[in-house]
Design a protein around this motif. Structure first.
Motif, PDB file in Angstrom:
ATOM      1  N   GLU A 120       2.641   3.236  -1.943  1.00  0.00           N
ATOM      2  CA  GLU A 120       3.154   4.411  -2.650  1.00  0.00           C
ATOM      3  C   GLU A 120       4.575   4.716  -2.197  1.00  0.00           C
ATOM      4  OE1 GLU A 120      -0.717   7.078  -3.887  1.00  0.00           O
ATOM      5  OE2 GLU A 120       0.451   7.669  -2.116  1.00  0.00           O
ATOM      6  N   PHE A 161      -2.231  -1.508  -1.970  1.00  0.00           N
ATOM      7  CA  PHE A 161      -1.459  -0.502  -2.697  1.00  0.00           C
ATOM      8  C   PHE A 161      -0.350   0.052  -1.816  1.00  0.00           C
ATOM      9  CE2 PHE A 161      -5.706  -0.601  -4.431  1.00  0.00           C
ATOM     10  CZ  PHE A 161      -5.495  -0.628  -5.796  1.00  0.00           C
ATOM     11  N   ARG A 209       5.607   7.653  -7.254  1.00  0.00           N
ATOM     12  CA  ARG A 209       5.251   9.053  -7.492  1.00  0.00           C
ATOM     13  C   ARG A 209       6.403   9.768  -8.192  1.00  0.00           C
ATOM     14  NH1 ARG A 209       3.026   8.614  -2.012  1.00  0.00           N
ATOM     15  NH2 ARG A 209       5.094   9.190  -1.271  1.00  0.00           N
ATOM     16  N   SER A 249      -2.013   7.165 -16.743  1.00  0.00           N
ATOM     17  CA  SER A 249      -0.580   7.057 -16.963  1.00  0.00           C
ATOM     18  C   SER A 249      -0.201   8.095 -18.010  1.00  0.00           C
ATOM     19  CB  SER A 249      -0.221   5.644 -17.448  1.00  0.00           C
ATOM     20  OG  SER A 249       1.153   5.569 -17.767  1.00  0.00           O
ATOM     21  N   PHE A 268      -4.087   8.042  -9.405  1.00  0.00           N
ATOM     22  CA  PHE A 268      -5.262   7.238  -9.088  1.00  0.00           C
ATOM     23  C   PHE A 268      -6.456   8.132  -8.789  1.00  0.00           C
ATOM     24  CE2 PHE A 268      -2.251   3.942  -8.730  1.00  0.00           C
ATOM     25  CZ  PHE A 268      -2.918   2.720  -8.654  1.00  0.00           C
ATOM     26  N   VAL A 304      -7.171   4.949 -13.369  1.00  0.00           N
ATOM     27  CA  VAL A 304      -5.738   5.237 -13.255  1.00  0.00           C
ATOM     28  C   VAL A 304      -5.247   5.897 -14.541  1.00  0.00           C
ATOM     29  CG1 VAL A 304      -3.468   4.279 -12.761  1.00  0.00           C
ATOM     30  CG2 VAL A 304      -5.510   3.181 -11.824  1.00  0.00           C
ATOM     31  N   SER A 334       6.258   1.176 -11.481  1.00  0.00           N
ATOM     32  CA  SER A 334       4.850   1.177 -11.069  1.00  0.00           C
ATOM     33  C   SER A 334       4.161  -0.017 -11.719  1.00  0.00           C
ATOM     34  CB  SER A 334       4.166   2.479 -11.503  1.00  0.00           C
ATOM     35  OG  SER A 334       4.648   3.582 -10.762  1.00  0.00           O
ATOM     36  N   ARG A 377       2.886   2.067  -6.534  1.00  0.00           N
ATOM     37  CA  ARG A 377       2.788   3.307  -7.315  1.00  0.00           C
ATOM     38  C   ARG A 377       3.996   4.186  -6.994  1.00  0.00           C
ATOM     39  NH1 ARG A 377      -0.493   8.761  -5.917  1.00  0.00           N
ATOM     40  NH2 ARG A 377       0.360   9.988  -7.626  1.00  0.00           N
ATOM     41  N   GLU A 411       4.081   9.722 -15.115  1.00  0.00           N
ATOM     42  CA  GLU A 411       3.460   9.719 -13.794  1.00  0.00           C
ATOM     43  C   GLU A 411       2.194   8.886 -13.831  1.00  0.00           C
ATOM     44  OE1 GLU A 411       2.461  12.961 -10.269  1.00  0.00           O
ATOM     45  OE2 GLU A 411       2.525  13.595 -12.367  1.00  0.00           O
ATOM     46  N   ILE A 412       1.846   8.286 -12.682  1.00  0.00           N
ATOM     47  CA  ILE A 412       0.624   7.502 -12.550  1.00  0.00           C
ATOM     48  C   ILE A 412      -0.226   8.106 -11.445  1.00  0.00           C
ATOM     49  CG2 ILE A 412      -0.318   5.265 -11.867  1.00  0.00           C
ATOM     50  CD1 ILE A 412       1.951   3.935 -13.284  1.00  0.00           C
TER      51      ILE A 412
END
Length: 299
Positions: A29, A27, A132, A220, A227, A218, A108, A130, A224-225
């Protein structure tokens, strides 16, 4: 990192040839407006084509670019041409770099590097980027289980509770599994937009060793996503009930085989005794006639 090429649930045929693909995995960010660069290389001299795919949450893989070996430049699909750039690393003809400039929330997704060798398509592990968002919404994702240790064949059920602000657009919850060599997107569930809290579950009726990995809930929502902390699932082996069933089934099978074998032995033994008895009676009758006939001459 060094991994062997693996398929990632794409709706296309892949053939494993042992080619080694090195790709950023896991992952990453970043903030809206940032630039990110993803690296992929393949150490096979027979490499014919590099490709990059984007798979959004709940979506299907979409081709970003392709670059044939020996071609002066890559072919980037129309939708990605404005902010997606593909270059070869200086001095490394078999290393491909994907750069995304001016990140947007819609970027994302999971990004897979694919290579073509002898007509087969193979993929790296994939990396989830991802982005932000700068929104000030108060949202959270809480996973109920931190870890789970199961035997092969046991059921798995994970749950998470999300808290999301009321905003335009849908609220969806997805499950991402990050294993030893792949990232798989599980189907998402829609939460009612009027409901602030939403609890969703993921169930697997009978787990297999390939189900091991870290599962992330997760959310959505509102562009915004978010975790969850992740739930590590370990598969240790067959559970007790399956072992008992296997043992009983094996024992029953052996008992049936032994019974049939014993019946055959008894039948053959009885037949042999019967045959031997008839032979002895015949010989005794012949002997008796030999003895009796001479005695008649004594009178």
């Amino acid at each position: 990192f060094s991994f062997f090429c693996t398929s990632v649930n794409f709706s296309m045929e892949t053939i494993s040839t042992g080619t080694v693909v090195l790709q950023d995995s896991g992952f990453k960010e970043a903030n809206i407006g940032d630039n990110v660069t993803l690296r992929c290389s393949c150490q096979d001299e027979k490499l014919a084509l590099f490709t990059w795919y984007q798979q959004r949450l709940g979506g299907t893989p979409e081709l970003i670019s392709r670059w044939a070996k020996g071609a002066p430049s890559p072919t980037v699909m129309q939708r990605f041409r404005q902010r997606f750039n593909i270059v070869q690393s200086p001095g490394e003809h078999q290393t491909n770099l994907l750069t995304i400039t001016g990140l947007q929330a819609t970027d994302s997704a999971t990004y897979f590097c694919g290579v073509h060798v002898f007509g087969s398509i193979q993929f790296g592990d994939g990396i989830f980027v991802r982005v932000r968002a700068s929104a000030s919404y108060t949202q959270s994702v809480v996973q109920a289980e931190a870890s789970a240790e199961l035997g092969r064949g046991e059921p798995l059920e994970l749950s998470c509770t999300v808290e999301a602000e009321t905003c335009s657009g849908e609220k969806s919850v997805y499950w991402l599994k990050h294993g030893a060599s792949q990232v798989i997107v599980h189907p998402g569930e829609d939460c009612e937009t009027s409901v602030r809290n939403c609890t969703v579950r993921l169930g697997i009726q009978s787990v297999e060793p390939t189900d091991a990995g870290v599962y992330y809930c997760v959310l959505s929502s509102c562009g915004e996503i978010l975790f969850g902390n992740g739930t590590e699932v370990q598969i240790t082996g067959p559970n007790a009930s399956h072992v008992l069933v296997y043992w009983l089934s094996t024992s029953l099978g052996l008992f049936i085989v032994a019974t049939v074998a014993l019946m055959i032995v008894v039948y053959n033994l009885k037949r042999k005794l019967t045959t031997n008895g008839r032979g002895k009676n015949k010989k005794f009758s012949q002997l008796k006639s030999i003895i009796v006939v001479p005695n008649s001459f004594l009178h």
